[in-house]
Design a protein around this motif. Sequence first.
Motif, short mmCIF file in Angstrom:
data_model
loop_
_atom_site.label_atom_id
_atom_site.label_comp_id
_atom_site.label_asym_id
_atom_site.label_seq_id
_atom_site.Cartn_x
_atom_site.Cartn_y
_atom_site.Cartn_z
N TYR A 37 0.89 -1.19 0.00
CA TYR A 37 -0.12 0.08 0.04
C TYR A 37 0.84 1.21 0.02
O TYR A 37 1.97 1.27 0.42
N HIS A 38 0.29 2.38 -0.33
CA HIS A 38 1.01 3.62 -0.59
C HIS A 38 1.41 4.54 0.46
O HIS A 38 1.93 5.28 0.54
N ARG A 64 -3.36 14.41 -7.80
CA ARG A 64 -4.33 13.32 -7.12
C ARG A 64 -5.76 13.83 -7.48
O ARG A 64 -6.43 12.85 -7.61
N TYR A 67 -6.79 11.47 -10.25
CA TYR A 67 -7.40 10.35 -9.82
C TYR A 67 -8.77 10.62 -9.18
O TYR A 67 -9.62 9.82 -9.39
N LYS A 74 -14.75 5.41 -12.98
CA LYS A 74 -14.57 3.77 -12.70
C LYS A 74 -15.87 3.17 -12.10
O LYS A 74 -16.24 1.75 -12.19
N HIS A 98 -19.10 10.81 -4.35
CA HIS A 98 -17.91 11.63 -5.04
C HIS A 98 -18.80 13.01 -5.77
O HIS A 98 -18.11 14.12 -5.67
N TYR A 142 -5.97 2.32 -14.14
CA TYR A 142 -7.12 1.82 -13.44
C TYR A 142 -8.56 1.73 -13.79
O TYR A 142 -9.32 0.90 -13.81
N THR A 160 -7.97 -1.80 -1.74
CA THR A 160 -6.79 -0.77 -1.00
C THR A 160 -7.72 0.21 -0.04
O THR A 160 -7.17 0.81 0.97
N LEU A 167 -4.55 5.76 6.71
CA LEU A 167 -3.79 6.83 6.06
C LEU A 167 -4.34 8.09 6.38
O LEU A 167 -3.86 9.19 6.43
N MET A 168 -5.63 8.28 6.01
CA MET A 168 -6.48 9.56 6.36
C MET A 168 -6.28 10.22 7.58
O MET A 168 -5.97 11.49 7.77
N ARG A 171 -2.67 11.38 7.73
CA ARG A 171 -2.36 12.67 6.84
C ARG A 171 -3.20 13.94 7.60
O ARG A 171 -2.44 14.74 7.45
N TYR A 189 -12.14 16.84 2.93
CA TYR A 189 -12.36 15.75 2.35
C TYR A 189 -11.94 14.42 3.17
O TYR A 189 -12.39 13.54 2.99
N LYS A 228 -3.69 -2.74 -7.96
CA LYS A 228 -4.37 -1.28 -7.63
C LYS A 228 -3.33 -0.92 -6.59
O LYS A 228 -3.09 0.48 -6.98
O1 LIG Z 1 -5.83 9.57 -0.57
C1 LIG Z 1 -5.52 8.24 -0.54
O2 LIG Z 1 -4.42 7.67 -0.12
C2 LIG Z 1 -6.62 7.34 -1.07
C3 LIG Z 1 -6.44 6.00 -1.30
C4 LIG Z 1 -7.55 5.31 -2.02
C5 LIG Z 1 -7.21 3.94 -2.10
O3 LIG Z 1 -6.82 3.29 -1.13
O4 LIG Z 1 -7.67 3.32 -2.89
C6 LIG Z 1 -8.59 6.08 -2.33
C7 LIG Z 1 -8.86 7.42 -2.00
N1 LIG Z 1 -7.75 8.13 -1.38
C8 LIG Z 1 -10.12 8.07 -2.06
O5 LIG Z 1 -10.12 9.12 -1.76
C9 LIG Z 1 -11.12 7.54 -2.81
O6 LIG Z 1 -12.18 8.31 -2.84
C10 LIG Z 1 -10.97 6.23 -3.28
C11 LIG Z 1 -11.76 5.35 -4.04
C12 LIG Z 1 -11.00 4.29 -4.23
C13 LIG Z 1 -11.48 3.01 -5.13
O7 LIG Z 1 -10.57 2.34 -5.59
O8 LIG Z 1 -12.70 2.83 -5.14
N2 LIG Z 1 -9.82 4.30 -3.57
C14 LIG Z 1 -9.80 5.55 -2.98
#
Ligand SMILES: O=C(O)c1cc(C(=O)O)c2c(n1)C(=O)C(=O)c1cc(C(=O)O)[nH]c1-2
Length: 273
Positions: A37-38, A64, A67, A74, A98, A142, A160, A167-168, A171, A189, A228
């Motif tokens: 994971y990132h 970002r 994304y 998606k 969203h 993706y 993920t 992580l949130m 952050r 957010y 992913k």
């Molecule tokens: O800021 C992040 O590190 C992070 C990671 C991920 C994730 O782990 O896939 C998402 C999000 N943010 C995010 O904001 C989000 O709406 C989201 C949707 C998804 C998904 O794959 O459906 N991942 C994530």
Amino acid sequence: MTTTVKTDAESGTGAERAPWTPDELTERLRAVSAARYHDRHPFNVRMHEGTLTRAELRRWIANRFHYQRHIPVKDALILAKFDDPALRRGWSRRIRDHDGERPGEGGIERWLRLGEAAGIPRAELWDTSRVLPGVRLAVDGYVNFCRLRPALDAVAASLTELSAPDLMRTRIAAFERHYPWIDTEGLTYFRGRVGQGGRDGQEALGLVRAWARTREEQERAVAALAFKCDVLWSLLDAVSGGAPAGSSCGAFGEAAGAGAGAGAGVGEGDGDA
Ligand SMILES: O=C(O)c1cc(C(=O)O)c2c(n1)C(=O)C(=O)c1cc(C(=O)O)[nH]c1-2
């Protein structure tokens, strides 16, 4: 279409092809996230330590956003794979999260406000002028994965999100402590995603556990999650690398072509942490 089902003995793989139990599958999925994971990416590590320059943080926010704006796209592609109304009802909530119920609401709007709190006009986020080539490719990768793969793979790729709430929290604390030049209102957010990400992750995990019954399906789910993780990792690799020479796409107050760490800002006190 006819499907030939081979027994373990016929396929020559013996007992090793026996399906995992749902709990074993969950363990394997969690192991992938723990390893890939990132949250462990050097860019995120620097973000949390407080050593990103303003230019780097703006570059991350702008990239970002690319994304973020594609997440509901998606999710609509995934929705179209479901023939069950209850499944569609559940999954369509993600799109509303969203896009909001009306203009001025929803996660995309909240990300635009984060951009504004960091000094990036919303038009500059929408026009994609700041989007780096590697970020475009990662996001396309993706979206196309979810477009082309079966529902199981596409839903597994979203897992993920099981790791996202922690992580949130990290952050939010890092922004409040190290980057006070970003108004705390801009963090709305991330605050919202703590609950949403946890809920979405658990929901997707329930579906993957129910759908992935054969070992082949289970391995596909694990591979989808690994893919992913690679998308998120590649996105941060691109953001770390900065703008290609002669381009302004990753640059915020930096000379075009300057890489990560070269955040000598132009008249905006860029070097402060
Ligand atoms: O800021 C992040 O590190 C992070 C990671 C991920 C994730 O782990 O896939 C998402 C999000 N943010 C995010 O904001 C989000 O709406 C989201 C949707 C998804 C998904 O794959 O459906 N991942 C994530």
